[in-house]
Design an enzyme around this catalytic site. Sequence first.
Site, mmCIF file in Angstrom:
data_model
loop_
_atom_site.group_PDB
_atom_site.id
_atom_site.type_symbol
_atom_site.label_atom_id
_atom_site.label_comp_id
_atom_site.label_asym_id
_atom_site.label_seq_id
_atom_site.Cartn_x
_atom_site.Cartn_y
_atom_site.Cartn_z
ATOM 1 N N PRO A 2 74.881 21.420 15.907
ATOM 2 C CA PRO A 2 74.025 21.736 14.785
ATOM 3 C C PRO A 2 73.542 20.529 14.001
ATOM 4 O O PRO A 2 74.334 19.695 13.583
ATOM 5 C CB PRO A 2 74.936 22.578 13.897
ATOM 6 C CG PRO A 2 76.343 22.280 14.343
ATOM 7 C CD PRO A 2 76.274 21.342 15.465
ATOM 8 N N GLU A 3 72.271 20.479 13.776
ATOM 9 C CA GLU A 3 71.722 19.624 12.724
ATOM 10 C C GLU A 3 71.349 20.557 11.580
ATOM 11 O O GLU A 3 71.630 21.744 11.631
ATOM 12 C CB GLU A 3 70.528 18.832 13.240
ATOM 13 C CG GLU A 3 70.943 17.814 14.296
ATOM 14 C CD GLU A 3 69.848 16.838 14.661
ATOM 15 O OE1 GLU A 3 69.101 16.425 13.762
ATOM 16 O OE2 GLU A 3 69.741 16.485 15.847
#
Length: 272
Positions: A2-3
């Site tokens: 995840p960003e």
Amino acid sequence: MPELPEVEVTRQGIAPHLSQQKVKKLIVRNPSLRWPVPDICHNIEGQVIRAIRRRAKYLLLDTEAGVTIVHLGMSGSLRILASDTPPEKHDHIDLVLDNGQMLRFNDPRRFGAWLWHELPELTHPLLSKLGPEPLSDDFDAVHLVQALNNKTKAIKLCLMDNHIVVGVGNIYANEALFAAGIHPQTAAGKLSHEQLLQLVVHVKRILANAIKQGGTTLKDFTNADGKPGYFAQKLHVYGRGGETCTQCGNLLSEIKLGQRATVFCGLCQAKQ
DNA sequence: AATAACACCTGTGTGC
DNA sequence: TGCACACAGGTGTTAT
């Protein structure tokens, strides 16, 4: 995994299921995440979840008693499931609600975190020194000029530095620099005001767009309902080293910066 | 003080 | 098929 866009998509996915719900039980099957999950996290039991916030890539579950801080690390994910769903591999934590549902935390690499903080304010050591949110008005060219003044570090590393701006990981750092026409190795302090302006514009545009598309699914990212994101179809450079530039047809270069894969077009992102 | 390298951990893909 | 190795969406800690 995840960003910022993936974390925000996760937040939007879980929020309607958690908001104003009472917590029955916290089950910690494996406490050895990035830091050991502290026992005090059980303080959430019996509490009502008042809000589900995000700061940088941290998710915050607010209650009267305190805040649960969740970070997904590289491989973490959160799902909403019926509370009788049997756990599978790497399902480390369940937050069981009174209504028969639960929030389940899965993280194969265990770089993620599950912590507790007494105060609603963001005074936790992990949160207190963070830079501005990229999608807020606090992140603008003026801020970047000030934050990057005299820096010799590569601009890509600065973009990924949480003290300067939060939430920009390896995928979106590569993409934003391509869009802004800036070579990733450029010394940050050497960039012109106009270049920083472009960078701000494109970071905001790309992150906002990625959120709208449901995030980027490279291998296994899914939102809280198990659906993938569709931003990967829009990536111009990330994961495309050796392929042709979508802008000019030149072959994309790939190097390492801070031990992370860095892809750019030597023509569209000419060195200063 | 600033920058660079290392650490944590598992899963997957590649080349022999 | 098996094995060794490189690499992966993050980021705090340690070394230079």
